[in-house]
Design a protein around this motif. Structure first.
Motif, PDB file in Angstrom:
ATOM      1  N   LEU A 169       0.853  -1.190   0.000  1.00 34.54           N
ATOM      2  CA  LEU A 169       0.000   0.000   0.000  1.00 34.54           C
ATOM      3  C   LEU A 169       0.888   1.238   0.000  1.00 34.54           C
ATOM      4  O   LEU A 169       1.814   1.344   0.809  1.00 34.54           O
ATOM      5  CB  LEU A 169      -0.893   0.022   1.240  1.00 34.54           C
ATOM      6  N   TYR A 170       0.614   2.149  -0.923  1.00 33.64           N
ATOM      7  CA  TYR A 170       1.321   3.421  -0.980  1.00 33.64           C
ATOM      8  C   TYR A 170       0.340   4.531  -0.615  1.00 33.64           C
ATOM      9  O   TYR A 170      -0.824   4.495  -1.031  1.00 33.64           O
ATOM     10  CB  TYR A 170       1.872   3.683  -2.385  1.00 33.64           C
ATOM     11  N   GLU A 171       0.824   5.493   0.145  1.00 36.04           N
ATOM     12  CA  GLU A 171       0.030   6.684   0.437  1.00 36.04           C
ATOM     13  C   GLU A 171       0.852   7.901   0.031  1.00 36.04           C
ATOM     14  O   GLU A 171       1.913   8.164   0.608  1.00 36.04           O
ATOM     15  CB  GLU A 171      -0.343   6.769   1.916  1.00 36.04           C
ATOM     16  N   GLN A 172       0.376   8.617  -0.978  1.00 36.60           N
ATOM     17  CA  GLN A 172       1.110   9.772  -1.501  1.00 36.60           C
ATOM     18  C   GLN A 172       0.415  11.058  -1.090  1.00 36.60           C
ATOM     19  O   GLN A 172      -0.809  11.159  -1.098  1.00 36.60           O
ATOM     20  CB  GLN A 172       1.213   9.717  -3.022  1.00 36.60           C
ATOM     21  N   PHE A 173       1.231  12.057  -0.747  1.00 36.66           N
ATOM     22  CA  PHE A 173       0.728  13.335  -0.257  1.00 36.66           C
ATOM     23  C   PHE A 173       1.003  14.439  -1.270  1.00 36.66           C
ATOM     24  O   PHE A 173       1.877  14.304  -2.142  1.00 36.66           O
ATOM     25  CB  PHE A 173       1.357  13.639   1.098  1.00 36.66           C
ATOM     26  N   PRO A 174       0.266  15.555  -1.173  1.00 37.32           N
ATOM     27  CA  PRO A 174       0.418  16.633  -2.159  1.00 37.32           C
ATOM     28  C   PRO A 174       1.834  17.178  -2.289  1.00 37.32           C
ATOM     29  O   PRO A 174       2.212  17.697  -3.339  1.00 37.32           O
ATOM     30  CB  PRO A 174      -0.541  17.708  -1.636  1.00 37.32           C
ATOM     31  N   ASN A 175       2.655  17.046  -1.231  1.00 34.11           N
ATOM     32  CA  ASN A 175       4.025  17.567  -1.298  1.00 34.11           C
ATOM     33  C   ASN A 175       4.982  16.592  -1.991  1.00 34.11           C
ATOM     34  O   ASN A 175       6.191  16.843  -2.061  1.00 34.11           O
ATOM     35  CB  ASN A 175       4.537  17.902   0.099  1.00 34.11           C
ATOM     36  N   GLY A 176       4.454  15.456  -2.493  1.00 35.20           N
ATOM     37  CA  GLY A 176       5.284  14.492  -3.208  1.00 35.20           C
ATOM     38  C   GLY A 176       5.847  13.380  -2.343  1.00 35.20           C
ATOM     39  O   GLY A 176       6.379  12.399  -2.871  1.00 35.20           O
ATOM     40  N   GLN A 177       5.767  13.514  -1.039  1.00 34.14           N
ATOM     41  CA  GLN A 177       6.251  12.463  -0.148  1.00 34.14           C
ATOM     42  C   GLN A 177       5.260  11.300  -0.132  1.00 34.14           C
ATOM     43  O   GLN A 177       4.066  11.471  -0.410  1.00 34.14           O
ATOM     44  CB  GLN A 177       6.473  13.017   1.256  1.00 34.14           C
ATOM     45  N   ALA A 178       5.769  10.115   0.195  1.00 26.58           N
ATOM     46  CA  ALA A 178       4.910   8.931   0.147  1.00 26.58           C
ATOM     47  C   ALA A 178       5.332   7.907   1.191  1.00 26.58           C
ATOM     48  O   ALA A 178       6.520   7.747   1.487  1.00 26.58           O
ATOM     49  CB  ALA A 178       4.944   8.302  -1.239  1.00 26.58           C
ATOM     50  N   LEU A 179       4.336   7.216   1.728  1.00 27.24           N
ATOM     51  CA  LEU A 179       4.556   6.099   2.639  1.00 27.24           C
ATOM     52  C   LEU A 179       4.372   4.790   1.879  1.00 27.24           C
ATOM     53  O   LEU A 179       3.549   4.702   0.973  1.00 27.24           O
ATOM     54  CB  LEU A 179       3.575   6.154   3.810  1.00 27.24           C
ATOM     55  N   GLU A 180       5.126   3.779   2.278  1.00 22.95           N
ATOM     56  CA  GLU A 180       5.053   2.457   1.652  1.00 22.95           C
ATOM     57  C   GLU A 180       4.882   1.424   2.755  1.00 22.95           C
ATOM     58  O   GLU A 180       5.672   1.370   3.697  1.00 22.95           O
ATOM     59  CB  GLU A 180       6.353   2.198   0.877  1.00 22.95           C
ATOM     60  N   ILE A 181       3.827   0.610   2.653  1.00 17.37           N
ATOM     61  CA  ILE A 181       3.519  -0.368   3.695  1.00 17.37           C
ATOM     62  C   ILE A 181       3.340  -1.735   3.053  1.00 17.37           C
ATOM     63  O   ILE A 181       2.559  -1.895   2.110  1.00 17.37           O
ATOM     64  CB  ILE A 181       2.235   0.012   4.460  1.00 17.37           C
ATOM     65  N   GLY A 182       4.054  -2.727   3.556  1.00 15.19           N
ATOM     66  CA  GLY A 182       3.934  -4.097   3.068  1.00 15.19           C
ATOM     67  C   GLY A 182       3.247  -4.988   4.082  1.00 15.19           C
ATOM     68  O   GLY A 182       3.117  -4.632   5.257  1.00 15.19           O
ATOM     69  N   GLU A 183       2.807  -6.154   3.634  1.00 16.52           N
ATOM     70  CA  GLU A 183       2.182  -7.192   4.443  1.00 16.52           C
ATOM     71  C   GLU A 183       0.718  -6.870   4.761  1.00 16.52           C
ATOM     72  O   GLU A 183       0.382  -5.779   5.211  1.00 16.52           O
ATOM     73  CB  GLU A 183       2.960  -7.474   5.726  1.00 16.52           C
ATOM     74  N   VAL A 184      -0.137  -7.858   4.533  1.00 16.37           N
ATOM     75  CA  VAL A 184      -1.589  -7.673   4.633  1.00 16.37           C
ATOM     76  C   VAL A 184      -2.012  -7.141   5.995  1.00 16.37           C
ATOM     77  O   VAL A 184      -2.777  -6.170   6.091  1.00 16.37           O
ATOM     78  CB  VAL A 184      -2.323  -8.998   4.349  1.00 16.37           C
ATOM     79  N   ALA A 185      -1.552  -7.778   7.071  1.00 17.67           N
ATOM     80  CA  ALA A 185      -1.996  -7.377   8.409  1.00 17.67           C
ATOM     81  C   ALA A 185      -1.610  -5.941   8.711  1.00 17.67           C
ATOM     82  O   ALA A 185      -2.417  -5.164   9.257  1.00 17.67           O
ATOM     83  CB  ALA A 185      -1.413  -8.319   9.459  1.00 17.67           C
ATOM     84  N   ALA A 186      -0.387  -5.552   8.347  1.00 18.67           N
ATOM     85  CA  ALA A 186       0.066  -4.180   8.615  1.00 18.67           C
ATOM     86  C   ALA A 186      -0.737  -3.178   7.780  1.00 18.67           C
ATOM     87  O   ALA A 186      -1.118  -2.109   8.271  1.00 18.67           O
ATOM     88  CB  ALA A 186       1.556  -4.052   8.301  1.00 18.67           C
ATOM     89  N   ILE A 187      -0.995  -3.516   6.530  1.00 13.54           N
ATOM     90  CA  ILE A 187      -1.761  -2.635   5.648  1.00 13.54           C
ATOM     91  C   ILE A 187      -3.161  -2.401   6.207  1.00 13.54           C
ATOM     92  O   ILE A 187      -3.634  -1.265   6.331  1.00 13.54           O
ATOM     93  CB  ILE A 187      -1.844  -3.234   4.233  1.00 13.54           C
ATOM     94  N   GLU A 188      -3.836  -3.489   6.561  1.00 10.54           N
ATOM     95  CA  GLU A 188      -5.220  -3.360   7.008  1.00 10.54           C
ATOM     96  C   GLU A 188      -5.322  -2.675   8.366  1.00 10.54           C
ATOM     97  O   GLU A 188      -6.239  -1.876   8.602  1.00 10.54           O
ATOM     98  CB  GLU A 188      -5.894  -4.728   7.023  1.00 10.54           C
ATOM     99  N   LYS A 189      -4.388  -2.953   9.248  1.00 11.26           N
ATOM    100  CA  LYS A 189      -4.429  -2.287  10.561  1.00 11.26           C
ATOM    101  C   LYS A 189      -4.167  -0.783  10.402  1.00 11.26           C
ATOM    102  O   LYS A 189      -4.754   0.040  11.118  1.00 11.26           O
ATOM    103  CB  LYS A 189      -3.430  -2.933  11.516  1.00 11.26           C
ATOM    104  N   TYR A 190      -3.302  -0.421   9.482  1.00  7.36           N
ATOM    105  CA  TYR A 190      -3.033   0.995   9.233  1.00  7.36           C
ATOM    106  C   TYR A 190      -4.289   1.698   8.729  1.00  7.36           C
ATOM    107  O   TYR A 190      -4.667   2.773   9.214  1.00  7.36           O
ATOM    108  CB  TYR A 190      -1.902   1.136   8.209  1.00  7.36           C
ATOM    109  N   ILE A 191      -4.954   1.095   7.753  1.00  9.91           N
ATOM    110  CA  ILE A 191      -6.183   1.691   7.219  1.00  9.91           C
ATOM    111  C   ILE A 191      -7.239   1.803   8.317  1.00  9.91           C
ATOM    112  O   ILE A 191      -7.886   2.847   8.488  1.00  9.91           O
ATOM    113  CB  ILE A 191      -6.731   0.847   6.055  1.00  9.91           C
TER     114      ILE A 191
END
Length: 262
Positions: free
Chosen positions: A78-100
């Motif tokens: 899962l990638y989360e990109q922000f208007p300033n161009g910075q981005a977060l990258e999250i791997g693994e199903v459990a981590a992705i879903e818990k973050y959301i």
């Protein structure tokens, strides 16, 4: 394929935490063009109301070259990109879903309700990971048949009994904890889709034997954004891929059944 953003790996933990707390990010979810482990995550993104794109990769195009692009050599990511161009990258199903779930307040507020929520979530996760996945016909045939029989005659009836009680104890409002959608609701709905799609389970899992579970699924399915996704071409392609890949012999998987609650 969608062009995925470059993760901001040069930031400190504090800076990354500050990014994660922002609410103006746009998500790109990278996974195969199949339901697989992505069914619950895509549903969660829809019900959460996230701004997201589905970067669905055809199974036949996956290669070793792809693996090098991702943080743990695999997807989903899962990638989360922000208007300033910075981005977060999250791997693994459990981590992705818990973050959301945490970001969109899809976990209960009180500590004790969180315990009950995590219990319900764990029950559905265990059924999916320990039994539904293991019942795949891609395993050794004898093992596959035995596991499917155990799922049908013992594990699934036990799961239904426990989950029906949890839903009753919560007031029979279609939610597992509290009165609004939680991560546990969405994940459980995805597990129900899997079980409904497996032909040999239709006599065990139905509206008569699991009325409260079907009520939960109906609530999730009727959420406007998720309902729209379930009618999309992307969902149809993922369903077709599941049917083609896993519908062998006694397994008989057909995701068209997931739209029929009778």
């Amino acid at each position: 394929m969608i062009q995925t953003p470059d993760a901001s790996t040069n930031l400190s933990s504090g800076e990354l935490s500050a990014l994660a707390a922002r609410t103006d990010g746009k998500f790109v979810y990278t996974y195969f063009a199949i339901h697989g482990q992505g069914l619950s995550t895509r549903a969660l993104l829809c019900v959460a109301g996230a701004d997201w794109e589905d970067n669905a990769i055809p199974l036949e195009t996956w290669s070793l070259e792809h693996k090098a692009k991702y943080p743990y050599g695999t997807i989903p990511v899962l990638y989360e990109q922000f208007p300033n161009g910075q981005a977060l990258e999250i791997g693994e199903v459990a981590a992705i879903e818990k973050y959301i779930a945490q970001k969109f307040h899809m976990v209960p507020d009180s500590l004790w309700d969180q315990v009950r929520h995590n219990e319900a979530l764990s029950l559905s996760e265990s059924l999916f990971k320990m039994w539904i996945i293991r019942a795949s016909p891609h395993m050794d045939h004898n093992a596959h048949v035995g596991i499917l029989e155990m799922l049908k005659t013992r594990k699934l009836p036990e799961y239904i009994q426990v989950m029906e009680k949890l839903l009753t104890d919560n007031g029979d409002n279609g939610h597992l904890v509290g009165g609004k959608f939680t991560h546990a609701d969405i994940y459980t709905s995805a597990v129900l889709d899997y079980m409904i799609s497996i032909g040999p389970l239709k006599d065990v899992l139905n509206k008569e034997k699991a009325p409260r579970l079907f009520k939960l699924k109906s609530l999730v399915d009727s959420h406007p954004k998720y309902a729209a996704y379930r009618k999309s071409k992307a969902y149809a392609v993922a369903s077709e891929a599941m049917d083609k890949r896993f519908s062998h012999g006694v397994f008989d998987i057909d995701f068209a059944r997931t739209f029929n609650l009778a």
